[in-house]
Design an enzyme around this catalytic site. Structure first.
Site, PDB file in Angstrom:
ATOM      1  N   HIS A   1      -2.390  -8.718   3.905  1.00  0.00           N
ATOM      2  CA  HIS A   1      -3.450  -8.013   4.639  1.00  0.00           C
ATOM      3  C   HIS A   1      -4.564  -8.951   5.090  1.00  0.00           C
ATOM      4  CE1 HIS A   1      -1.460  -4.369   3.809  1.00  0.00           C
ATOM      5  NE2 HIS A   1      -1.626  -4.470   2.503  1.00  0.00           N
TER       6      HIS A   1
ATOM      7  N   CYS B   1       0.584  -0.167  -0.643  1.00  0.00           N
ATOM      8  CA  CYS B   1       0.115   1.194  -0.926  1.00  0.00           C
ATOM      9  C   CYS B   1       1.193   2.224  -0.601  1.00  0.00           C
ATOM     10  CB  CYS B   1      -1.151   1.493  -0.144  1.00  0.00           C
ATOM     11  SG  CYS B   1      -1.024   1.015   1.567  1.00  0.00           S
TER      12      CYS B   1
HETATM   13  C1  FAD Z   1       1.619  -0.743  -5.464  1.00  0.00           C
HETATM   14  C2  FAD Z   1       0.281  -1.039  -4.836  1.00  0.00           C
HETATM   15  C3  FAD Z   1      -0.426  -0.018  -4.229  1.00  0.00           C
HETATM   16  C4  FAD Z   1      -1.652  -0.293  -3.635  1.00  0.00           C
HETATM   17  N1  FAD Z   1      -2.333   0.734  -3.026  1.00  0.00           N
HETATM   18  C5  FAD Z   1      -3.505   0.467  -2.397  1.00  0.00           C
HETATM   19  C6  FAD Z   1      -4.192   1.495  -1.702  1.00  0.00           C
HETATM   20  O1  FAD Z   1      -3.752   2.653  -1.639  1.00  0.00           O
HETATM   21  N2  FAD Z   1      -5.367   1.189  -1.092  1.00  0.00           N
HETATM   22  C7  FAD Z   1      -5.884  -0.079  -1.117  1.00  0.00           C
HETATM   23  O2  FAD Z   1      -6.948  -0.311  -0.522  1.00  0.00           O
HETATM   24  N3  FAD Z   1      -5.250  -1.071  -1.776  1.00  0.00           N
HETATM   25  C8  FAD Z   1      -4.075  -0.835  -2.407  1.00  0.00           C
HETATM   26  N4  FAD Z   1      -3.430  -1.846  -3.060  1.00  0.00           N
HETATM   27  C9  FAD Z   1      -4.031  -3.187  -3.124  1.00  0.00           C
HETATM   28  C10 FAD Z   1      -3.659  -4.004  -1.916  1.00  0.00           C
HETATM   29  O3  FAD Z   1      -2.280  -3.983  -1.693  1.00  0.00           O
HETATM   30  C11 FAD Z   1      -4.136  -5.432  -2.095  1.00  0.00           C
HETATM   31  O4  FAD Z   1      -5.522  -5.407  -2.280  1.00  0.00           O
HETATM   32  C12 FAD Z   1      -3.800  -6.251  -0.874  1.00  0.00           C
HETATM   33  O5  FAD Z   1      -2.410  -6.453  -0.809  1.00  0.00           O
HETATM   34  C13 FAD Z   1      -4.492  -7.597  -0.870  1.00  0.00           C
HETATM   35  O6  FAD Z   1      -4.100  -8.288   0.260  1.00  0.00           O
HETATM   36  P1  FAD Z   1      -4.184  -9.868   0.325  1.00  0.00           P
HETATM   37  O7  FAD Z   1      -3.679 -10.265   1.650  1.00  0.00           O
HETATM   38  O8  FAD Z   1      -5.528 -10.334  -0.082  1.00  0.00           O
HETATM   39  O9  FAD Z   1      -3.252 -10.403  -0.865  1.00  0.00           O
HETATM   40  P2  FAD Z   1      -1.729 -10.197  -1.221  1.00  0.00           P
HETATM   41  O10 FAD Z   1      -1.248  -8.872  -0.790  1.00  0.00           O
HETATM   42  O11 FAD Z   1      -1.616 -10.565  -2.645  1.00  0.00           O
HETATM   43  O12 FAD Z   1      -0.979 -11.271  -0.335  1.00  0.00           O
HETATM   44  C14 FAD Z   1      -1.115 -12.649  -0.546  1.00  0.00           C
HETATM   45  C15 FAD Z   1      -0.025 -13.361   0.216  1.00  0.00           C
HETATM   46  O13 FAD Z   1      -0.165 -14.761   0.019  1.00  0.00           O
HETATM   47  C16 FAD Z   1       1.123 -15.354  -0.132  1.00  0.00           C
HETATM   48  N5  FAD Z   1       0.955 -16.608  -0.875  1.00  0.00           N
HETATM   49  C17 FAD Z   1       0.320 -16.784  -2.062  1.00  0.00           C
HETATM   50  N6  FAD Z   1       0.349 -18.087  -2.426  1.00  0.00           N
HETATM   51  C18 FAD Z   1       1.004 -18.742  -1.445  1.00  0.00           C
HETATM   52  C19 FAD Z   1       1.360 -20.098  -1.249  1.00  0.00           C
HETATM   53  N7  FAD Z   1       1.039 -21.035  -2.139  1.00  0.00           N
HETATM   54  N8  FAD Z   1       2.051 -20.432  -0.126  1.00  0.00           N
HETATM   55  C20 FAD Z   1       2.386 -19.480   0.778  1.00  0.00           C
HETATM   56  N9  FAD Z   1       2.083 -18.184   0.655  1.00  0.00           N
HETATM   57  C21 FAD Z   1       1.407 -17.807  -0.451  1.00  0.00           C
HETATM   58  C22 FAD Z   1       1.901 -14.290  -0.902  1.00  0.00           C
HETATM   59  O14 FAD Z   1       3.300 -14.453  -0.723  1.00  0.00           O
HETATM   60  C23 FAD Z   1       1.375 -13.000  -0.281  1.00  0.00           C
HETATM   61  O15 FAD Z   1       2.133 -12.575   0.825  1.00  0.00           O
HETATM   62  C24 FAD Z   1      -2.179  -1.603  -3.664  1.00  0.00           C
HETATM   63  C25 FAD Z   1      -1.463  -2.628  -4.292  1.00  0.00           C
HETATM   64  C26 FAD Z   1      -0.240  -2.357  -4.865  1.00  0.00           C
HETATM   65  C27 FAD Z   1       0.522  -3.472  -5.499  1.00  0.00           C
END
Ligand code: FAD
Length: 448
Positions: free
Chosen positions: A10, A42
């Site tokens: 995200h 989510c």
């Molecule tokens: C089951 C579930 C339900 C959820 N429901 C909700 C909801 O209803 N509402 C809400 O607001 N939030 C919800 N969340 C929380 C939300 O999904 C997370 O807050 C969100 O995914 C965060 O996004 P992000 O991009 O910061 O991190 P992440 O989703 O953790 O993505 C990080 C990305 O970085 C990549 N990465 C990491 N290290 C490396 C590396 N060294 N090299 C290359 N790539 C790398 C990973 O592969 C990953 O794709 C939910 C989470 C889960 C697990």
């Protein structure tokens, strides 16, 4: 200028889209170790429960879309290390194992979080699963087909949603948590008692106030899960006890709080001004208490990623902070909360007041109306609104979004009591429920 973005769910997707959408002369290289971008975790429970039929709907972007915007997208590439002084990074192509070096002028860390995995013997068994990414969602679906008894560990919103999904699929479900209530961080007992009743009425066993002690295994499979009070048979165990930021690429180099989440300024810059960060690897500013907290939510991630895009060339738009607003549907109940619960306000030693309103969503002369429960939490000294919760069979969850606006803008109970909201019997009452709760809070304070 060349920007490298690491991680593309995200926060990363929002950053890439906004960097390229707002700045014409920037080269963007994106590294993502998964084979997909923008997965909506989510939707996992809805996917597992068969409600989401079209799996493509769980993605709102694609490597192709980002490439069409001009990004150089390297899927299934893991960033191994970063030299922040030389502005270089080492990357492994996970398909070929080739390791190469790239360079950047500015870097975006959107590496997110990973589920907490407790060190318990048997945790690595083939039928103990995590619920975070698309591959894991598919594994849960596959392995739950042959599982009858499913134990979900962790009664936060993820565990709660999965427990319901499994029960709706006809599984025998136990939901275990060390806390004495489900979702205690978001909801006070008046709300969790009703939500818990939905679970027990539907045959889900709640094993609350129980700490997982171990697993009994046969070969590489768990057969039982043992708590400090009980033991449950399990064909499948899903661990959902929380998340930790992915710290590997910056630990000991960039400024973090003790939990490992990055400290950023209002423009999303880390302690190294050429390194931006967004999403679950970052602490957010929590407006109700004016402090930084770790609140991993997709809403926070997309806001922060968008701000990275807006500020990557120069500081333009400031981050506004969060109230940790969240919503959940448990069977027929639509529930939402924002800001501080009464319990958290009490634990923090705040001189708070709380008013619990029992009312209905529409005038009782209407042919249909639903009961509603709304709690308002406020600071007795400043009279500022600190938080709220709502629960009804009718979807009134947007009221917590309104309350989130009120908290962010430092509104008092007097401001909320006399806030202009419309009235029309199809939709609400002459006094909006938020007005009423605030009016009652004022009356309650007048008596004290
Ligand atoms: C089951 C579930 C339900 C959820 N429901 C909700 C909801 O209803 N509402 C809400 O607001 N939030 C919800 N969340 C929380 C939300 O999904 C997370 O807050 C969100 O995914 C965060 O996004 P992000 O991009 O910061 O991190 P992440 O989703 O953790 O993505 C990080 C990305 O970085 C990549 N990465 C990491 N290290 C490396 C590396 N060294 N090299 C290359 N790539 C790398 C990973 O592969 C990953 O794709 C939910 C989470 C889960 C697990």
């Amino acid at each position: 200028m060349k920007v490298v973005v690491i991680g593309c769910t995200h926060a990363g997707t929002a950053a890439v889209k906004n960097i390229l959408g707002q700045n014409k002369n920037i080269t963007v290289n994106v590294y993502e170790r998964n084979d997909n971008v923008s997965f909506l975790s989510c939707g996992i429970a809805l996917y597992v429960g068969g409600i989401v039929k079209d799996v493509d709907g769980l993605f709102y972007s694609s490597p192709k879309e980002l490439a069409d915007l001009g990004a150089n997208v390297f899927m299934e590439h893991e960033v191994l290390s970063i030299n922040y002084d030389a502005k270089t990074l080492e990357v492994r192509n996970l398909n070929t194992n080739e390791v190469f070096t790239d360079s950047f002028d500015k870097l975006v860390l959107s590496t997110g979080s990973w589920p907490i995995v407790p060190k318990i013997e048997g945790i690595n068994s083939e039928n103990v699963l995590l619920s975070k990414n698309f591959n894991q969602a598919n594994e849960i679906i596959e392995k739950s087909k042959d599982a009858n008894k499913i134990v979900v560990v962790g009664a936060g919103y993820i565990g709660v949603e999965l427990a319901e999904a499994f029960e709706l699929m006809g599984k025998e479900v136990v939901l275990v948590d060390g806390e004495s209530r489900i979702m205690p961080k978001y909801l006070d007992p008046e709300f969790t008692t009703l939500a818990e009743k939905e679970f027990t009425d539907n045959g889900i066993k709640l094993a609350l106030g129980q700490k997982v002690k171990g697993f009994k295994t046969e070969g590489n499979r768990v057969t039982h899960i043992t708590t400090d009070k009980d033991e449950f048979e399990a064909d499948l165990v899903i661990m959902c006890i929380g998340f930790r930021p992915n710290t590997k690429l910056y630990e000991g180099v960039l400024k973090t709080t003790p939990n490992g989440a990055l400290v950023v300024n209002e423009y999303m810059q880390t302690s190294n001004k050429d390194v931006y960060a967004c999403g679950d690897c970052v602490n957010v500013f929590y407006n109700p208490t004016n402090e930084y907290r770790y609140i991993p939510l997709a809403t926070n991630a997309v806001r922060m990623g968008t701000l990275v895009g807006m500020n990557i060339e120069q500081n333009v738009v400031k981050y506004r902070g969060t109230q940790g607003t969240s919503g959940i549907k448990i069977y027929e109940l639509s529930i939402a909360s924002t800001g501080l619960t009464e319990g958290v306000a009490r634990d923090m030693g705040i001189n708070y007041g709380a008013y619990l309103l029992h009312d209905t969503n529409r005038p009782e002369f209407m042919p249909e109306y639903e009961e509603a429960l709304l709690k308002l939490v406020y600071d007795k000294d400043t009279r500022k609104i600190l938080g709220g919760q709502i629960l009804s069979k009718y979807d009134l969850t947007d009221k917590m979004n309104i309350l989130s606006v009120a908290i962010q803008n430092n509104m008092t109970i007097e401001d909320l009591a006399f806030q202009d909201f419309f009235f029309q019997p199809h939709f609400n009452k002459p006094w909006n429920l938020l007005n009423i709760a605030a009016l009652r809070a004022i009356a309650q304070e007048a008596k004290n």
